[in-house]
Scaffold this motif. Structure first.
Motif, short mmCIF file in Angstrom:
data_model
loop_
_atom_site.label_atom_id
_atom_site.label_comp_id
_atom_site.label_asym_id
_atom_site.label_seq_id
_atom_site.Cartn_x
_atom_site.Cartn_y
_atom_site.Cartn_z
N THR A 193 30.39 42.74 -2.74
CA THR A 193 31.41 43.08 -4.13
C THR A 193 30.75 44.62 -5.11
O THR A 193 29.11 44.85 -4.67
CB THR A 193 30.90 42.18 -4.49
OG1 THR A 193 31.40 41.74 -6.09
CG2 THR A 193 29.41 41.63 -5.16
N HIS A 199 46.48 34.69 -5.30
CA HIS A 199 44.72 35.51 -5.92
C HIS A 199 44.21 34.23 -5.04
O HIS A 199 43.28 32.99 -4.96
CB HIS A 199 44.57 34.53 -7.07
CG HIS A 199 45.15 35.70 -8.00
ND1 HIS A 199 43.73 36.07 -8.31
CD2 HIS A 199 45.98 35.76 -8.83
CE1 HIS A 199 44.50 37.62 -9.63
NE2 HIS A 199 45.59 37.15 -9.43
N PHE A 255 38.39 33.58 -12.42
CA PHE A 255 37.19 34.60 -12.31
C PHE A 255 37.17 34.71 -13.88
O PHE A 255 35.72 34.41 -14.88
CB PHE A 255 36.80 35.06 -11.54
CG PHE A 255 35.56 36.33 -11.45
CD1 PHE A 255 34.93 36.25 -12.67
CD2 PHE A 255 34.84 36.86 -10.38
CE1 PHE A 255 34.20 37.44 -13.13
CE2 PHE A 255 34.03 37.57 -10.23
CZ PHE A 255 33.23 37.86 -11.58
N GLY A 256 38.48 35.72 -13.75
CA GLY A 256 38.54 36.07 -15.96
C GLY A 256 38.29 35.29 -16.32
O GLY A 256 37.83 36.01 -17.27
N HIS A 313 31.39 33.30 -9.29
CA HIS A 313 32.62 33.94 -8.51
C HIS A 313 32.71 32.32 -8.12
O HIS A 313 31.87 31.38 -7.84
CB HIS A 313 32.34 34.58 -7.13
CG HIS A 313 33.22 35.18 -6.84
ND1 HIS A 313 34.19 34.20 -5.69
CD2 HIS A 313 33.61 36.08 -7.40
CE1 HIS A 313 35.38 35.46 -5.39
NE2 HIS A 313 35.21 36.06 -5.84
N GLU A 338 39.03 45.01 -7.78
CA GLU A 338 37.21 44.78 -6.85
C GLU A 338 37.96 45.12 -5.64
O GLU A 338 36.73 45.18 -4.42
CB GLU A 338 36.92 43.15 -7.41
CG GLU A 338 35.45 42.42 -7.18
CD GLU A 338 35.52 42.04 -5.57
OE1 GLU A 338 34.17 42.49 -4.97
OE2 GLU A 338 36.66 41.69 -5.06
N GLU A 339 38.86 44.52 -5.21
CA GLU A 339 39.41 43.58 -3.50
C GLU A 339 39.45 45.43 -3.89
O GLU A 339 39.65 45.15 -2.33
CB GLU A 339 40.78 42.87 -3.70
CG GLU A 339 40.33 41.74 -4.35
CD GLU A 339 39.44 41.01 -3.42
OE1 GLU A 339 38.66 41.75 -2.40
OE2 GLU A 339 39.63 39.92 -3.47
N CYS A 353 41.31 35.72 -3.85
CA CYS A 353 39.85 35.34 -3.97
C CYS A 353 39.19 34.62 -5.14
O CYS A 353 38.01 34.50 -5.98
CB CYS A 353 39.30 36.31 -4.20
SG CYS A 353 37.45 36.59 -3.35
N HIS A 361 40.17 34.99 -8.71
CA HIS A 361 40.18 36.17 -9.65
C HIS A 361 41.42 35.72 -10.35
O HIS A 361 40.31 36.07 -11.66
CB HIS A 361 39.93 37.64 -9.19
CG HIS A 361 39.02 38.09 -8.40
ND1 HIS A 361 39.77 39.15 -7.48
CD2 HIS A 361 38.44 37.10 -7.42
CE1 HIS A 361 38.24 39.29 -7.13
NE2 HIS A 361 37.57 38.05 -6.60
N GLU A 395 37.23 39.17 -13.56
CA GLU A 395 37.96 40.35 -11.94
C GLU A 395 39.46 39.55 -12.50
O GLU A 395 40.00 37.85 -12.99
CB GLU A 395 37.10 40.19 -11.59
CG GLU A 395 36.23 41.34 -10.66
CD GLU A 395 35.42 40.78 -9.19
OE1 GLU A 395 36.04 40.02 -8.72
OE2 GLU A 395 34.40 41.57 -9.25
N TYR A 396 40.74 40.26 -12.13
CA TYR A 396 42.01 39.83 -11.80
C TYR A 396 42.39 40.06 -10.68
O TYR A 396 43.82 40.01 -11.36
CB TYR A 396 42.25 39.94 -13.86
CG TYR A 396 41.43 41.13 -13.90
CD1 TYR A 396 42.30 42.29 -14.07
CD2 TYR A 396 41.03 40.33 -15.28
CE1 TYR A 396 41.90 42.87 -14.54
CE2 TYR A 396 40.15 41.66 -16.29
CZ TYR A 396 41.55 43.40 -15.59
OH TYR A 396 40.60 44.49 -16.09
N ASP A 408 27.83 37.42 -13.87
CA ASP A 408 29.55 36.39 -13.53
C ASP A 408 29.20 35.42 -12.96
O ASP A 408 28.36 35.10 -12.99
CB ASP A 408 29.49 37.89 -12.77
CG ASP A 408 29.12 37.97 -10.81
OD1 ASP A 408 27.79 37.69 -10.88
OD2 ASP A 408 29.67 37.78 -10.21
#
Ligand SMILES: [Zn+2]
Length: 473
Positions: A379, A124, A131-132, A188, A163-164, A126, A128, A99-100, A186
């Motif tokens: 999610t 950012h 994450f990506g 997080h 995602e958000e 969260c 992400h 995710e990004y 995945d």
């Protein structure tokens, strides 16, 4: 016997840990990629693009994958910021999610006190950006092993936007892009490290609109039908319902339109609402009652009501077998070691946020028992987990109990605390994927648990027909 050493992690126990040569190769690959991964993460952190606007962020990741030899398909499922990068051929096919997207309004410098980079802009919150890139680092490490003939099969990275908000993965799931995976992984960002065995909440996101008849509020109100009356009766009904739902249910709403001026009977009103529960079945029950309340509110106010579902997430179907396999790799990597500066940075954030100044938790937590009810939060990884077995890793990228979706997480994601988490995630994910590629029995056990958990549930997305709501530029 090979020993692994690194200034970031605590695994250098001479003579104690034997490591598979494939895993040594993974560690070396992530180490080699590290400067580039950190650069990419900082780039995406600075772009801070929100849902379905992540065009520069997704391009940066897709370009990196392409430069590493992946074949890349951009604009997947009618979302310009969604892409799939693939390398290798045949089975098994292991997927990894990235995710990004950023969150609006929480721009922040990489500083331990609240200080926007650009007031009012996105940030950012969260993690992400990490994450990506963390997932991409893992995918590249696996790609190298396939290229060298050390692993057989296909590695597939999914660039999953939004995602958000609407949940890009749900549109991708509707198109069937996950269906041929053997397993999906995945991770997080979090405030502790663990192979996750906890679910997330299922939810439905919908709009309720009321259409009445405008009139002069003083001259002839009897000719008017107030849409706002309908809205107020609706929210009142929802708030009475609260007493008669299970404690695991969450209902929240925002009034998006509630009339313009007092001296006109408002003809239009709109409320945006989410219903969540531990399971999709629970959401369905409550949602049916909420729809009845909307109908009743419309009748009472003499206005028209429409309920439009925008999106919704399934709860995450936990895969404990996968988590246990991942746990072994996390223990091999060892805890994240932080510098004095990083610890003071974290403590400052905790001081400003009013939580205990305990610093950072870089320890590897044991695999936990799955709680009956997930903690708050949903999610779109949940949707993927009902299609194929899904294994989730959580890695520390922020101080213990730091407020999530806030400036504190943005701050850490733009400096070494976040970067260490990203590098850890790349290693943990790639090492677990290597096990899955090599070990057919493990893949079967993971699949068996998935099939058992899924039972006869038929996946049915909440999203409406038609393309995703990609905003105009
Ligand atoms: Zn997130």
């Amino acid at each position: 016997m090979t020993l692994i050493t690194c200034c970031y992690f605590g695994f250098a126990q001479p003579g104690k840990k034997k490591i598979d040569p494939l895993k040594t190769a993974i560690i070396q690959s992530v180490e080699r990629q590290q400067p580039e991964l950190i650069k990419l993460s900082n780039e995406i952190w600075a772009y801070a693009e929100t849902a379905l606007r992540e065009n520069k962020s997704s391009k940066a990741l897709a370009d990196y994958a392409e430069a590493q030899g992946f074949s890349v398909k951009r604009g997947v499922s009618n979302m310009p910021s969604a892409f799939i990068a693939e390398y290798g051929s045949g089975k098994p096919i292991i997927g990894i999610l990235g995710e990004y997207d950023a969150l609006p309004g929480i721009s922040q410098k990489a500083s331990p006190v609240k200080e926007p980079l650009e007031p009012g802009a996105a940030g950012h919150g969260c993690g992400h950006n990490l994450f990506g890139v963390g997932s991409m680092g893992a995918a590249v490490a696996i790609k190298e092993l396939i290229q060298q003939g050390k692993l057989k099969g296909t590695i597939r990275f999914y660039g999953t936007p939004a995602e958000e908000s609407v949940g890009g993965k749900i549109y991708m799931a509707r198109d069937g892009v996950f269906n041929d995976l053997d397993v999906c992984l995945d991770w997080h960002p979090d405030d502790e490290i663990e192979a996750s065995t906890q679910s997330s909440q299922a939810m439905v996101d919908f709009i309720v609109e009321f259409k009445g008849k405008a009139a002069h509020a003083a001259a002839d109100p009897w000719n008017g039908r107030s849409a706002v009356d309908g809205l107020e009766l609706f929210t009142h009904g929802v708030n009475m319902l609260r007493e008669h739902v299970k404690p695991s249910v969450r209902m929240h709403y925002a009034i998006k339109s509630g009339g313009d001026v007092p001296n006109v009977v408002p003809e239009y009103a709109k409320v945006w609402m989410w219903v969540r529960d531990s399971k999709r079945t629970g959401v369905e029950e409550v949602f049916a009652r909420v729809k009845d309340i909307a109908k009743g509110a419309g009748l009472m106010a003499g206005v028209e009501v429409t309920v439009t579902v925008q999106t919704g997430d399934y709860e995450l179907l936990v895969n404990k077998t996968g988590a246990e396999a991942m746990q072994k790799n996390l223990e091999l990597i060892g805890p994240i070691i932080y510098t004095e500066e990083e610890i003071s940075f974290a403590k400052k954030i905790q001081e400003v946020s009013g939580v205990a100044q305990t610093g950072l938790d870089g320890a590897i937590h044991p695999v936990k028992a799955t709680k009956e009810d997930a903690e708050g939060g949903s999610t779109d990884v949940g949707d993927v987990s009902w299609l194929v077995p899904e294994i989730t890793l959580l890695v520390t990228t922020a101080p213990v109990k730091a407020p999530w979706h806030s400036w504190a997480v943005v701050a850490c994601g733009g400096m070494s605390i976040g970067h260490k988490g990203l590098v850890f995630a790349s290693r943990g994910l790639a090492m677990t994927m290597a096990d899955l590629f090599q070990n057919e029995t493990l893949r079967k056990q993971v699949r068996d648990e998935f099939e058992k958990g899924k039972g006869n549930t038929v996946y049915k997305t909440y999203i409406p027909d038609g393309p995703p709501p990609v905003p105009a530029k």
